[in-house]
Design a protein around this motif. Structure first.
Motif, PDB file in Angstrom:
ATOM      1  N   ASP A 119      44.062  33.588  31.017  1.00 22.25           N
ATOM      2  CA  ASP A 119      43.238  33.364  29.749  1.00 22.25           C
ATOM      3  C   ASP A 119      42.595  31.972  29.835  1.00 22.25           C
ATOM      4  O   ASP A 119      41.692  31.480  29.023  1.00 22.25           O
ATOM      5  N   SER A 120      43.317  31.033  30.778  1.00 24.43           N
ATOM      6  CA  SER A 120      42.579  29.756  30.932  1.00 24.43           C
ATOM      7  C   SER A 120      41.277  29.625  31.863  1.00 24.43           C
ATOM      8  O   SER A 120      40.808  28.436  31.996  1.00 24.43           O
ATOM      9  N   VAL A 121      40.961  30.768  32.231  1.00 20.73           N
ATOM     10  CA  VAL A 121      39.845  30.647  33.542  1.00 20.73           C
ATOM     11  C   VAL A 121      38.567  30.845  32.453  1.00 20.73           C
ATOM     12  O   VAL A 121      38.495  31.323  31.731  1.00 20.73           O
ATOM     13  N   LYS A 122      37.780  29.692  32.651  1.00 21.80           N
ATOM     14  CA  LYS A 122      36.508  29.573  31.877  1.00 21.80           C
ATOM     15  C   LYS A 122      35.277  30.480  32.255  1.00 21.80           C
ATOM     16  O   LYS A 122      34.588  30.711  31.522  1.00 21.80           O
ATOM     17  N   ASP A 123      35.212  30.476  33.659  1.00 17.87           N
ATOM     18  CA  ASP A 123      34.172  31.311  34.216  1.00 17.87           C
ATOM     19  C   ASP A 123      33.977  32.836  33.806  1.00 17.87           C
ATOM     20  O   ASP A 123      35.132  33.509  34.145  1.00 17.87           O
ATOM     21  N   VAL A 124      33.071  33.170  33.058  1.00 17.14           N
ATOM     22  CA  VAL A 124      33.258  34.532  32.479  1.00 17.14           C
ATOM     23  C   VAL A 124      33.145  35.817  33.431  1.00 17.14           C
ATOM     24  O   VAL A 124      33.736  36.689  33.277  1.00 17.14           O
ATOM     25  N   TYR A 125      32.509  35.469  34.622  1.00 15.35           N
ATOM     26  CA  TYR A 125      32.423  36.247  35.850  1.00 15.35           C
ATOM     27  C   TYR A 125      34.067  36.370  36.309  1.00 15.35           C
ATOM     28  O   TYR A 125      34.608  37.645  36.684  1.00 15.35           O
ATOM     29  N   LEU A 185      37.671  29.158  40.575  1.00 18.39           N
ATOM     30  CA  LEU A 185      37.687  29.712  41.880  1.00 18.39           C
ATOM     31  C   LEU A 185      38.952  29.754  42.472  1.00 18.39           C
ATOM     32  O   LEU A 185      39.551  30.795  42.974  1.00 18.39           O
ATOM     33  N   LEU A 186      39.936  28.649  42.680  1.00 20.29           N
ATOM     34  CA  LEU A 186      41.080  28.529  43.266  1.00 20.29           C
ATOM     35  C   LEU A 186      42.220  29.364  42.730  1.00 20.29           C
ATOM     36  O   LEU A 186      42.893  30.025  43.163  1.00 20.29           O
ATOM     37  N   VAL A 187      42.181  29.266  41.084  1.00 22.57           N
ATOM     38  CA  VAL A 187      43.094  29.914  40.424  1.00 22.57           C
ATOM     39  C   VAL A 187      43.013  31.247  40.649  1.00 22.57           C
ATOM     40  O   VAL A 187      43.831  32.296  40.714  1.00 22.57           O
ATOM     41  N   THR A 188      41.747  31.760  40.732  1.00 17.72           N
ATOM     42  CA  THR A 188      41.204  33.268  40.645  1.00 17.72           C
ATOM     43  C   THR A 188      41.846  33.746  42.014  1.00 17.72           C
ATOM     44  O   THR A 188      42.443  34.760  42.166  1.00 17.72           O
ATOM     45  N   ALA A 189      41.369  32.914  43.072  1.00 17.82           N
ATOM     46  CA  ALA A 189      41.491  33.259  44.486  1.00 17.82           C
ATOM     47  C   ALA A 189      43.103  33.449  44.503  1.00 17.82           C
ATOM     48  O   ALA A 189      43.749  34.334  45.266  1.00 17.82           O
ATOM     49  N   ALA A 190      44.075  32.408  43.974  1.00 17.38           N
ATOM     50  CA  ALA A 190      45.488  32.556  44.258  1.00 17.38           C
ATOM     51  C   ALA A 190      46.127  33.669  43.641  1.00 17.38           C
ATOM     52  O   ALA A 190      47.119  34.445  44.145  1.00 17.38           O
ATOM     53  N   LEU A 191      45.712  33.947  42.343  1.00 16.17           N
ATOM     54  CA  LEU A 191      46.099  35.352  41.798  1.00 16.17           C
ATOM     55  C   LEU A 191      45.895  36.512  42.465  1.00 16.17           C
ATOM     56  O   LEU A 191      46.611  37.536  42.468  1.00 16.17           O
ATOM     57  N   HIS A 246      35.652  34.866  50.676  1.00 13.59           N
ATOM     58  CA  HIS A 246      36.148  33.874  51.859  1.00 13.59           C
ATOM     59  C   HIS A 246      37.470  33.735  51.609  1.00 13.59           C
ATOM     60  O   HIS A 246      38.379  33.226  52.465  1.00 13.59           O
ATOM     61  N   CYS A 247      37.865  32.939  50.510  1.00 13.16           N
ATOM     62  CA  CYS A 247      39.341  32.386  50.096  1.00 13.16           C
ATOM     63  C   CYS A 247      40.208  33.410  50.563  1.00 13.16           C
ATOM     64  O   CYS A 247      41.274  33.116  51.243  1.00 13.16           O
ATOM     65  N   ILE A 248      40.094  34.592  50.294  1.00  6.74           N
ATOM     66  CA  ILE A 248      40.672  35.653  50.436  1.00  6.74           C
ATOM     67  C   ILE A 248      40.998  35.932  52.087  1.00  6.74           C
ATOM     68  O   ILE A 248      42.016  36.026  52.835  1.00  6.74           O
ATOM     69  N   LEU A 249      39.684  35.963  52.842  1.00  6.59           N
ATOM     70  CA  LEU A 249      39.815  36.059  54.133  1.00  6.59           C
ATOM     71  C   LEU A 249      40.307  35.108  55.137  1.00  6.59           C
ATOM     72  O   LEU A 249      40.816  35.407  56.191  1.00  6.59           O
TER      73      LEU A 249
END
Length: 312
Positions: A119-125, A185-191, A246-249
Motif C-alpha cells: 500500500d506504500s508503493v506509489k507507482d500505479v503500475y 522498484l526496489l521494494v516491489t522487486a524485494a517482495l 532484471h532485478c529478479i534475474l
C-alpha cells in the motif's frame, strides 16, 4: 495432543503425528519390529513398534499422518516412544502446519506487513502488479505456507513469507539512507524476488524440487511470471517491466550462484545484498540454535567458515 518438545520420560504419547520415516528391521535375536520417526512442528521423536502384527497396528506408510498411542521412555540416554496403537488418519483430521517446521513468527501478522508495504508503493503500475499477486486469495494462501528453500535457510512453512518480508524491510531502510535508490522498484522487486519458489518447490510435507523447478529454477520462473502479469496490466511501461525483471534475474549476484545476469542497476545490486544478508543471518541463527551448548559450532560450508556463539 502434546507437542514432541514437551514429552518426557513416563509420559503417555497420544495423538496425531506425521510419520517422517518408517523402516522394518529386526533385533539381533531376529525379532522383526518397525522403527519410525514421528514429527510435529516442534521436533522429531524416535519410536519403535515392537509388535507390528498386532491388530492394534493398522496399515500405514512413511509420509502418512497417523494417530498413535504409547509410552515415552529413555533408552541409551535418549527419548524414545514405544508405540502400541496406530491408525492412519484421513485428510481433514489434521492441520499440516502443526506438523511441519514453521516460522516462529505469526503468519498473518507478517502478511499484513507485506500488504502495508504494498500500500506504500506509489507507482500505479507496480502497485497494480503487486496487487495482482498478493491480493489474489489463491496465491496468498500458497505464499503464506511456502518454504524459501529445500534446505540451507528458511526451509520451513512460512519461510518464503518471512524471508521476502525481511528482504523488503531491509530494502525499504536502504531507500531512506540512499536517495539514489528508486524505492517503488526496489521494494516491489524485494517482495517478488523469490515468488518462483512457489512453483520450484512442492508443497509440504515433501518440500522437494518440482520438474519445473529442476528444469527452469525459481529465478527464471519468477521473471517470466512477473512479465506475464505485467503484460495483463494495461499501459504497463515496457522499460519498467524490463528493469523489474532484471532485478529478479540478477538477485543472486553472480553467474556461478545461478543468476542469468549480474546486477546492472543499483536496485538490483542492493536487492542482491539484502537477500544475501537475510539468508546468511538465518543460516547463522539456525546453526547456533541447533547447538546452544557449544561455543564453536564447526565449519559451515555455505558460510565458508568455522562459526561460534558470540559471548560477552
Amino acid at each position: 495432543m502434546r507437542y514432541i518438545k514437551d514429552l518426557t520420560e513416563g509420559n503417555r504419547i497420544q495423538g496425531i503425528y506425521y510419520c517422517k520415516s518408517k523402516n522394518i528391521t529386526e533385533t539381533k535375536a531376529g525379532k522383526v519390529y518397525e522403527h519410525l520417526f514421528l514429527q510435529d512442528k516442534t521436533g522429531v521423536l524416535d519410536a519403535k513398534v515392537w509388535e507390528p502384527n498386532s491388530p492394534a497396528i493398522h496399515e500405514y506408510e512413511e509420509g502418512d499422518f497417523i494417530e498413535v498411542s504409547g509410552d515415552v521412555i529413555i533408552y541409551g540416554g535418549f527419548r524414545q516412544a514405544r508405540i502400541n496403537r496406530i491408525r492412519k488418519c484421513e485428510e481433514g483430521e489434521y492441520d499440516i502446519m502443526e506438523y511441519m517446521p514453521s516460522s516462529p513468527y505469526d503468519i498473518e501478522e507478517m502478511f499484513k506487513k507485506v500488504l502495508d508495504l504494498i500500500d506504500s508503493v506509489k507507482d500505479v503500475y507496480l502497485k497494480a502488479l503487486l496487487d495482482s499477486f498478493f491480493k489474489d486469495e489463491g496465491f496468498a494462501a500458497t505464499f503464506k505456507k511456502s518454504s524459501a528453500a529445500k534446505s540451507v535457510h528458511h526451509a520451513f512453512m512460512g519461510g518464503l513469507l518471512q524471508h521476502s518480508l525481511s528482504v523488503a524491510q531491509n530494502c525499504d531502510y536502504f531507500c531512506t539512507h540512499y536517495p539514489i535508490l528508486k524505492r517503488d522498484l526496489l521494494v516491489t522487486a524485494a517482495l517478488l524476488h523469490d515468488i518462483g519458489k512457489i512453483r520450484e518447490l512442492s508443497d509440504f510435507p515433501e518440500n522437494d524440487y518440482t520438474d519445473e523447478g529442476q528444469l527452469l529454477g525459481h529465478i527464471v520462473i519468477g521473471s517470466e511470471w512477473i512479465g506475464q502479469k505485467a503484460d495483463e496490466i494495461e499501459g504497463f511501461p515496457k522499460i519498467l517491466k524490463t528493469q523489474l525483471q532484471h532485478c529478479i534475474l540478477a538477485h543472486h549476484g553472480e553467474l556461478e550462484y545461478g543468476s542469468p545476469k549480474k546486477p546492472a542497476l543499483v536496485e538490483a545490486m542492493v536487492l542482491n545484498m539484502a537477500d544475501n544478508i537475510d539468508a546468511k543471518i538465518e543460516i547463522f541463527s539456525e546453526n547456533l540454535e541447533a547447538e546452544p551448548q557449544k561455543e564453536w559450532i564447526g565449519f559451515n560450508k555455505i558460510l565458508d567458515s568455522n562459526i561460534r556463539h558470540t559471548t560477552v
